[in-house]
Write a protein that holds these residues in place. Sequence first.
Motif, PDB file in Angstrom:
ATOM      1  N   LEU A 206      46.481 -55.809 -13.692  1.00 24.07           N
ATOM      2  CA  LEU A 206      47.224 -55.995 -14.939  1.00 24.07           C
ATOM      3  C   LEU A 206      47.073 -57.400 -15.514  1.00 24.07           C
ATOM      4  CD1 LEU A 206      50.410 -54.084 -13.800  1.00 24.07           C
ATOM      5  CD2 LEU A 206      48.557 -53.228 -15.239  1.00 24.07           C
ATOM      6  N   GLY A 207      46.612 -58.346 -14.685  1.00 23.04           N
ATOM      7  CA  GLY A 207      46.398 -59.717 -15.148  1.00 23.04           C
ATOM      8  C   GLY A 207      44.978 -59.895 -15.654  1.00 23.04           C
ATOM      9  N   ARG A 208      44.705 -61.087 -16.129  1.00 16.18           N
ATOM     10  CA  ARG A 208      43.364 -61.405 -16.638  1.00 16.18           C
ATOM     11  C   ARG A 208      42.427 -61.782 -15.498  1.00 16.18           C
ATOM     12  NH1 ARG A 208      44.177 -65.132 -21.983  1.00 16.18           N
ATOM     13  NH2 ARG A 208      45.072 -63.490 -23.277  1.00 16.18           N
ATOM     14  N   GLU A 209      41.179 -61.379 -15.614  1.00 12.53           N
ATOM     15  CA  GLU A 209      40.105 -61.783 -14.717  1.00 12.53           C
ATOM     16  C   GLU A 209      40.424 -61.559 -13.244  1.00 12.53           C
ATOM     17  OE1 GLU A 209      38.987 -65.772 -15.718  1.00 12.53           O
ATOM     18  OE2 GLU A 209      38.665 -65.270 -17.812  1.00 12.53           O
ATOM     19  N   GLY A 210      41.052 -60.453 -12.922  1.00 14.88           N
ATOM     20  CA  GLY A 210      41.326 -60.106 -11.539  1.00 14.88           C
ATOM     21  C   GLY A 210      42.580 -60.718 -10.946  1.00 14.88           C
ATOM     22  N   ASN A 211      43.365 -61.386 -11.768  1.00 15.51           N
ATOM     23  CA  ASN A 211      44.584 -62.033 -11.282  1.00 15.51           C
ATOM     24  C   ASN A 211      45.780 -61.093 -11.363  1.00 15.51           C
ATOM     25  OD1 ASN A 211      43.591 -64.723 -10.670  1.00 15.51           O
ATOM     26  ND2 ASN A 211      43.188 -64.880 -12.861  1.00 15.51           N
ATOM     27  N   PRO A 212      46.862 -61.390 -10.601  1.00 16.70           N
ATOM     28  CA  PRO A 212      48.065 -60.554 -10.613  1.00 16.70           C
ATOM     29  C   PRO A 212      48.718 -60.544 -11.986  1.00 16.70           C
ATOM     30  CG  PRO A 212      48.167 -62.229  -8.882  1.00 16.70           C
ATOM     31  CD  PRO A 212      46.959 -62.514  -9.703  1.00 16.70           C
ATOM     32  N   PRO A 213      49.586 -59.546 -12.199  1.00 11.18           N
ATOM     33  CA  PRO A 213      50.078 -58.556 -11.246  1.00 11.18           C
ATOM     34  C   PRO A 213      49.100 -57.396 -11.062  1.00 11.18           C
ATOM     35  CG  PRO A 213      51.154 -58.218 -13.347  1.00 11.18           C
ATOM     36  CD  PRO A 213      50.270 -59.446 -13.497  1.00 11.18           C
ATOM     37  N   TYR A 214      49.349 -56.650  -9.975  1.00 10.38           N
ATOM     38  CA  TYR A 214      48.530 -55.481  -9.655  1.00 10.38           C
ATOM     39  C   TYR A 214      49.419 -54.258  -9.513  1.00 10.38           C
ATOM     40  CZ  TYR A 214      45.640 -59.368  -7.997  1.00 10.38           C
ATOM     41  OH  TYR A 214      44.956 -60.555  -7.893  1.00 10.38           O
ATOM     42  N   ARG A 215      48.924 -53.112  -9.958  1.00 12.94           N
ATOM     43  CA  ARG A 215      49.592 -51.840  -9.674  1.00 12.94           C
ATOM     44  C   ARG A 215      48.913 -51.305  -8.436  1.00 12.94           C
ATOM     45  NH1 ARG A 215      52.945 -48.734 -10.326  1.00 12.94           N
ATOM     46  NH2 ARG A 215      53.978 -48.355 -12.231  1.00 12.94           N
ATOM     47  N   VAL A 216      49.709 -51.033  -7.390  1.00 12.64           N
ATOM     48  CA  VAL A 216      49.163 -50.617  -6.100  1.00 12.64           C
ATOM     49  C   VAL A 216      49.825 -49.334  -5.604  1.00 12.64           C
ATOM     50  CG1 VAL A 216      48.611 -52.990  -5.442  1.00 12.64           C
ATOM     51  CG2 VAL A 216      50.796 -51.999  -4.741  1.00 12.64           C
ATOM     52  N   ARG A 217      49.126 -48.670  -4.680  1.00 12.30           N
ATOM     53  CA  ARG A 217      49.687 -47.510  -3.981  1.00 12.30           C
ATOM     54  C   ARG A 217      49.621 -47.801  -2.486  1.00 12.30           C
ATOM     55  NH1 ARG A 217      46.462 -43.198  -5.347  1.00 12.30           N
ATOM     56  NH2 ARG A 217      47.759 -42.821  -7.153  1.00 12.30           N
ATOM     57  N   TYR A 218      50.788 -47.793  -1.839  1.00 15.34           N
ATOM     58  CA  TYR A 218      50.851 -48.000  -0.391  1.00 15.34           C
ATOM     59  C   TYR A 218      50.417 -46.730   0.331  1.00 15.34           C
ATOM     60  CZ  TYR A 218      53.326 -52.315  -1.339  1.00 15.34           C
ATOM     61  OH  TYR A 218      53.655 -53.570  -1.788  1.00 15.34           O
ATOM     62  N   ASP A 219      50.120 -46.876   1.615  1.00 14.54           N
ATOM     63  CA  ASP A 219      49.668 -45.739   2.419  1.00 14.54           C
ATOM     64  C   ASP A 219      50.654 -44.576   2.414  1.00 14.54           C
ATOM     65  OD1 ASP A 219      47.297 -46.993   3.079  1.00 14.54           O
ATOM     66  OD2 ASP A 219      48.053 -47.776   4.988  1.00 14.54           O
ATOM     67  N   ASP A 220      51.952 -44.867   2.221  1.00 15.18           N
ATOM     68  CA  ASP A 220      52.959 -43.798   2.205  1.00 15.18           C
ATOM     69  C   ASP A 220      53.091 -43.120   0.842  1.00 15.18           C
ATOM     70  OD1 ASP A 220      54.318 -45.673   0.672  1.00 15.18           O
ATOM     71  OD2 ASP A 220      56.032 -45.847   2.031  1.00 15.18           O
ATOM     72  N   GLY A 221      52.269 -43.542  -0.148  1.00 11.68           N
ATOM     73  CA  GLY A 221      52.275 -42.931  -1.470  1.00 11.68           C
ATOM     74  C   GLY A 221      53.100 -43.666  -2.511  1.00 11.68           C
ATOM     75  N   HIS A 222      53.906 -44.626  -2.078  1.00  6.92           N
ATOM     76  CA  HIS A 222      54.741 -45.401  -3.001  1.00  6.92           C
ATOM     77  C   HIS A 222      53.867 -46.249  -3.912  1.00  6.92           C
ATOM     78  CE1 HIS A 222      58.123 -47.803  -4.405  1.00  6.92           C
ATOM     79  NE2 HIS A 222      57.416 -48.886  -4.127  1.00  6.92           N
ATOM     80  N   GLU A 223      54.151 -46.249  -5.214  1.00  5.42           N
ATOM     81  CA  GLU A 223      53.408 -47.067  -6.181  1.00  5.42           C
ATOM     82  C   GLU A 223      54.338 -48.091  -6.808  1.00  5.42           C
ATOM     83  OE1 GLU A 223      51.178 -44.914  -9.120  1.00  5.42           O
ATOM     84  OE2 GLU A 223      50.331 -43.553  -7.619  1.00  5.42           O
TER      85      GLU A 223
END
Length: 65
Positions: A29-46
Motif C-alpha cells: 500500500l506504500g510507495r516503492e515497496g514500503n509499508p503499509p502492507y495488506r497481509v494474510r497470516y497462515d490462519d487466514g486472518h487478513e
Amino acid sequence: MQVHEGDVLRFTGRTVGTPEHRATVLEVLGREGNPPYRVRYDDGHETEIFPGTDCVLDRTASGDS
C-alpha cells in the motif's frame, strides 16, 4: 524494508515459548515497496500492517533466491 506482493514476512515470538508466525503480502500500500502492507497470516486472518523489529522478510519462502 521493501517487499513485493507474494513475499513472506516472518514474525518472531516476543516472549519465550511464543511461536513464530508468518504472513504473505497480498498488497503493498506504500510507495516503492514500503509499508503499509495488506497481509494474510497462515490462519487466514487478513490485516494491514507496518512491520516492526520482530519482522523478517523471508524471500526464500516466496520463491525468490
